[in-house]
Design a protein around this motif. Structure first.
Motif, PDB file in Angstrom:
ATOM      1  N   VAL A   1       0.709  -1.048   0.139  1.00 36.20           N
ATOM      2  CA  VAL A   1      -0.010   0.067   0.011  1.00 36.20           C
ATOM      3  C   VAL A   1       0.824   1.265   0.022  1.00 36.20           C
ATOM      4  O   VAL A   1       1.766   1.488   0.626  1.00 36.20           O
ATOM      5  CB  VAL A   1      -0.784   0.170   0.981  1.00 36.20           C
ATOM      6  N   THR A   2       0.616   2.132  -0.950  1.00 33.34           N
ATOM      7  CA  THR A   2       1.287   3.537  -1.110  1.00 33.34           C
ATOM      8  C   THR A   2       0.098   4.674  -0.683  1.00 33.34           C
ATOM      9  O   THR A   2      -1.034   4.384  -1.423  1.00 33.34           O
ATOM     10  CB  THR A   2       1.918   3.520  -2.368  1.00 33.34           C
ATOM     11  N   VAL A   3       0.374   5.317  -0.143  1.00 36.91           N
ATOM     12  CA  VAL A   3      -0.447   6.623   0.314  1.00 36.91           C
ATOM     13  C   VAL A   3       0.531   7.948  -0.530  1.00 36.91           C
ATOM     14  O   VAL A   3       1.723   8.165  -0.241  1.00 36.91           O
ATOM     15  CB  VAL A   3      -0.490   6.958   1.689  1.00 36.91           C
ATOM     16  N   CYS A   4      -0.329   8.453  -1.428  1.00 36.78           N
ATOM     17  CA  CYS A   4       0.231   9.650  -2.107  1.00 36.78           C
ATOM     18  C   CYS A   4      -0.473  10.952  -2.088  1.00 36.78           C
ATOM     19  O   CYS A   4      -1.820  10.785  -2.071  1.00 36.78           O
ATOM     20  CB  CYS A   4       0.233   9.333  -3.653  1.00 36.78           C
TER      21      CYS A   4
ATOM     22  N   VAL B   1       2.048  18.041   5.137  1.00 39.27           N
ATOM     23  CA  VAL B   1       1.543  18.136   6.324  1.00 39.27           C
ATOM     24  C   VAL B   1       0.592  17.025   6.795  1.00 39.27           C
ATOM     25  O   VAL B   1       0.516  16.529   8.040  1.00 39.27           O
ATOM     26  CB  VAL B   1       0.858  19.501   6.630  1.00 39.27           C
ATOM     27  N   PHE B   2      -0.049  16.488   5.658  1.00 41.20           N
ATOM     28  CA  PHE B   2      -0.990  15.213   5.810  1.00 41.20           C
ATOM     29  C   PHE B   2      -0.308  14.133   5.439  1.00 41.20           C
ATOM     30  O   PHE B   2      -0.604  12.865   6.087  1.00 41.20           O
ATOM     31  CB  PHE B   2      -2.216  15.581   4.915  1.00 41.20           C
ATOM     32  N   ALA B   3       0.477  13.973   4.537  1.00 40.61           N
ATOM     33  CA  ALA B   3       1.052  12.514   4.018  1.00 40.61           C
ATOM     34  C   ALA B   3       2.467  12.431   5.174  1.00 40.61           C
ATOM     35  O   ALA B   3       3.747  12.606   4.509  1.00 40.61           O
ATOM     36  CB  ALA B   3       1.551  12.682   2.645  1.00 40.61           C
ATOM     37  N   THR B   4       2.158  11.862   6.239  1.00 39.06           N
ATOM     38  CA  THR B   4       3.202  11.595   7.054  1.00 39.06           C
ATOM     39  C   THR B   4       3.029  10.280   7.630  1.00 39.06           C
ATOM     40  O   THR B   4       2.224   9.526   7.749  1.00 39.06           O
ATOM     41  CB  THR B   4       2.979  12.580   8.483  1.00 39.06           C
ATOM     42  N   ARG B   5       4.245   9.562   8.306  1.00 43.23           N
ATOM     43  CA  ARG B   5       4.371   8.348   8.685  1.00 43.23           C
ATOM     44  C   ARG B   5       3.510   8.239   9.971  1.00 43.23           C
ATOM     45  O   ARG B   5       2.815   7.129  10.473  1.00 43.23           O
ATOM     46  CB  ARG B   5       5.640   7.814   9.083  1.00 43.23           C
ATOM     47  N   THR B   6       3.425   9.402  10.999  1.00 42.77           N
ATOM     48  CA  THR B   6       2.675   9.493  11.910  1.00 42.77           C
ATOM     49  C   THR B   6       1.068   9.102  11.591  1.00 42.77           C
ATOM     50  O   THR B   6       0.376   8.415  12.482  1.00 42.77           O
ATOM     51  CB  THR B   6       2.647  10.779  12.638  1.00 42.77           C
ATOM     52  N   ARG B   7       0.753   9.796  10.522  1.00 40.00           N
ATOM     53  CA  ARG B   7      -0.756   9.326  10.282  1.00 40.00           C
ATOM     54  C   ARG B   7      -0.954   8.375   9.665  1.00 40.00           C
ATOM     55  O   ARG B   7      -2.097   7.751   9.703  1.00 40.00           O
ATOM     56  CB  ARG B   7      -1.406  10.619   9.495  1.00 40.00           C
TER      57      ARG B   7
ATOM     58  N   PRO C   1       0.816   4.952   9.549  1.00 40.88           N
ATOM     59  CA  PRO C   1       1.902   3.958  10.176  1.00 40.88           C
ATOM     60  C   PRO C   1       1.922   2.666   9.519  1.00 40.88           C
ATOM     61  O   PRO C   1       3.060   2.017   9.471  1.00 40.88           O
ATOM     62  CB  PRO C   1       1.711   3.967  11.717  1.00 40.88           C
ATOM     63  N   ASP C   2       0.843   2.099   9.118  1.00 41.67           N
ATOM     64  CA  ASP C   2       0.720   1.094   8.328  1.00 41.67           C
ATOM     65  C   ASP C   2       1.110   1.090   6.721  1.00 41.67           C
ATOM     66  O   ASP C   2       1.087  -0.150   6.245  1.00 41.67           O
ATOM     67  CB  ASP C   2      -0.699   0.223   8.457  1.00 41.67           C
ATOM     68  N   ALA C   3       1.232   1.904   6.236  1.00 45.14           N
ATOM     69  CA  ALA C   3       1.571   2.168   4.742  1.00 45.14           C
ATOM     70  C   ALA C   3       3.078   1.672   4.598  1.00 45.14           C
ATOM     71  O   ALA C   3       3.796   1.765   5.258  1.00 45.14           O
ATOM     72  CB  ALA C   3       1.577   3.503   4.410  1.00 45.14           C
ATOM     73  N   ASP C   4       3.099   1.089   3.433  1.00 41.10           N
ATOM     74  CA  ASP C   4       4.449   0.472   2.941  1.00 41.10           C
ATOM     75  C   ASP C   4       5.176   1.586   2.427  1.00 41.10           C
ATOM     76  O   ASP C   4       6.517   1.736   2.332  1.00 41.10           O
ATOM     77  CB  ASP C   4       4.472  -0.521   1.789  1.00 41.10           C
ATOM     78  N   GLU C   5       4.511   2.521   1.686  1.00 38.67           N
ATOM     79  CA  GLU C   5       5.165   3.851   1.161  1.00 38.67           C
ATOM     80  C   GLU C   5       4.366   4.621   1.163  1.00 38.67           C
ATOM     81  O   GLU C   5       3.081   4.840   1.189  1.00 38.67           O
ATOM     82  CB  GLU C   5       5.440   3.607  -0.239  1.00 38.67           C
ATOM     83  N   ILE C   6       4.846   6.126   1.513  1.00 43.22           N
ATOM     84  CA  ILE C   6       4.205   7.546   1.691  1.00 43.22           C
ATOM     85  C   ILE C   6       4.784   8.247   0.624  1.00 43.22           C
ATOM     86  O   ILE C   6       6.236   8.581   0.486  1.00 43.22           O
ATOM     87  CB  ILE C   6       4.420   8.153   3.030  1.00 43.22           C
ATOM     88  N   VAL C   7       4.329   8.984  -0.081  1.00 38.36           N
ATOM     89  CA  VAL C   7       4.860   9.785  -1.353  1.00 38.36           C
ATOM     90  C   VAL C   7       4.235  11.226  -1.355  1.00 38.36           C
ATOM     91  O   VAL C   7       2.773  11.274  -1.335  1.00 38.36           O
ATOM     92  CB  VAL C   7       4.448   9.060  -2.590  1.00 38.36           C
ATOM     93  N   VAL C   8       5.074  12.337  -1.233  1.00 40.11           N
ATOM     94  CA  VAL C   8       4.524  13.470  -1.302  1.00 40.11           C
ATOM     95  C   VAL C   8       4.871  14.208  -2.787  1.00 40.11           C
ATOM     96  O   VAL C   8       5.791  14.439  -2.992  1.00 40.11           O
ATOM     97  CB  VAL C   8       5.315  14.538  -0.051  1.00 40.11           C
TER      98      VAL C   8
END
Length: 383
Positions: free
Chosen positions: A229-232, A237-243, A245-252
């Motif tokens: 799962v990737t979150v983009c 300010v919203f796309a953070t590991r704190t928000r 934590p379960d995502a495999d990847e976070i992309v800004v």
């Protein structure tokens, strides 16, 4: 057995001997698909499942016997068997189970170890082992990787290994697991053999666009279903590991710009939760033209109509628009982020498996839409 590769790889590292029971073929209402596995070690510890509980006890005993005598065996359980009620398979299905001991002295242990290691690391590989054939080849296996590299042997016959590797490579390319018969004409490889080919491929991708509160719940459900799962989101300010934590990847990044360079395939699902035209329109214009499994977009029916008008204005065709699942999800009456995530996941599963999304109670449709209605594939002397 590759569906429980991580646990079995740990057993290997701990030096345990174990036996693996794997579903080779199914028919009717059998609950698990080919490749589902139950493993039992020499201490009697069990992991996995081959029937959702129906024949677990009988298969557990087969594993212990196989560990003791070192024999690879194939057994069929079915509703028509005299002991159907004894073993519990009373749902009308038929299931063929291959039990393979993996002990220190097993001839193909190193091949199994390599296959488990590759699958545990998420690498693409296909394991082919003999499910039905002469005693001299039972328990043998080969491992095929992308590009055609191969290790192991089904008994030292070059033509047999070459044919098996070709079949396994084809199954790997398609990401499929199941039984195949080789040497049917009796000339290429001598006596026909039935192989169980298990393909291990990287987890399918779920890309969630929009770092909103609903996205956090969807990430958790996506991980539960086995997606990478990737979150983009373009807003740091919203796309953070704190928000998330379960995502495999976070992309800004801007969603459409990220999607232009992202690796996607026919198993990828795209969930657009931004419901903001400046993000949605350029993103969906691209997404609806990609060869992905699912494109869904969040928003009210009014938002949906407005979005469709904007997409038509930028050249999206009616055929392309027909691929868009919007408003996203099945009608579950969802209110909370968790309920909404469940409705989205249900729509994705229904699309993947051919389900209607209707209630099963009172319906006359198959429970398992992707299971053939006919009986299990006949496998040699097991009948």
């Amino acid at each position: 057995m590759l569906d429980i590769a991580e646990e079995l790889h740990r057993w290997v590292e701990q030096g345990r001997d174990f036996a693996v029971a794997t579903v080779v073929a199914v028919g009717g209402s059998a609950p698990r698909r080919p490749g589902a596995a139950l493993a039992v070690d020499s201490a009697g510890t069990a992991i996995g499942s081959v029937s959702g509980g129906c024949v677990e006890g009988a298969v557990y005993d087969l594993c212990l016997e196989s560990l003791t005598d070192g024999e690879t065996v194939l057994e069929r359980f079915g509703y028509s068997d005299d002991d159907a009620f004894a073993v519990g398979l009373t749902c009308g299905g038929v299931v063929d189970i291959l039990v393979t001991p993996i002990r220190a002295e097993s001839p193909a242990r190193q091949v199994f170890v390599a296959a488990l290691s590759a699958a545990a690391r998420g690498e693409a590989a296909a394991l082919a082992r003999v499910a039905e054939g002469p005693d001299g080849v039972m328990g043998r296996a080969i491992l095929v990787r992308p590009g055609g590299s191969c290790e192991g042997s089904l008994g030292g016959h070059t033509e047999l290994d070459r044919t098996a590797a070709a079949e396994a490579s084809a199954m790997l390319d398609a990401g499929r697991t199941g039984a195949v018969v080789i040497g049917e004409d009796g000339r290429r490889c001598g006596q026909p053999l039935t192989l169980l080919v298990e393909s291990s491929v990287p987890a399918p991708r779920m890309i969630v666009f929009g770092a909103v509160d609903f996205a956090s719940a969807l990430v958790r459900v996506g991980k539960f279903l086995g997606y990478h799962v990737t979150v983009c989101d373009a807003r740091p300010v919203f796309a953070t590991r704190t928000r998330f934590p379960d995502a495999d990847e976070i992309v800004v990044d801007w969603p459409h710009r990220y999607l232009e360079s992202a690796e996607v395939d026919g198993r990828t699902v795209l969930c657009v939760l931004t419901h903001d035209a400046k993000f949605d329109v350029p993103l969906l214009e691209l997404a609806l033209r990609l060869p992905v499994a699912y494109v869904g977009a969040m928003g009210s029916r009014r938002t949906h109509e407005d979005r469709n008008t904007r997409l038509r204005e930028v050249g999206v065709t009616e055929l392309e628009l027909a691929r868009l699942r919007s408003p996203i999800g099945l009608d579950l009456g969802a209110r909370t982020p968790e309920e909404t995530a469940l409705s989205i996941a249900a729509e994705i599963v229904a699309g993947r498996r051919g389900g209607s999304g209707a209630s099963l109670a009172g319906a006359h449709t198959p429970i398992h839409h992707d299971v053939p209605r006919e009986a299990a594939v006949p496998i040699g002397s097991v009948a």
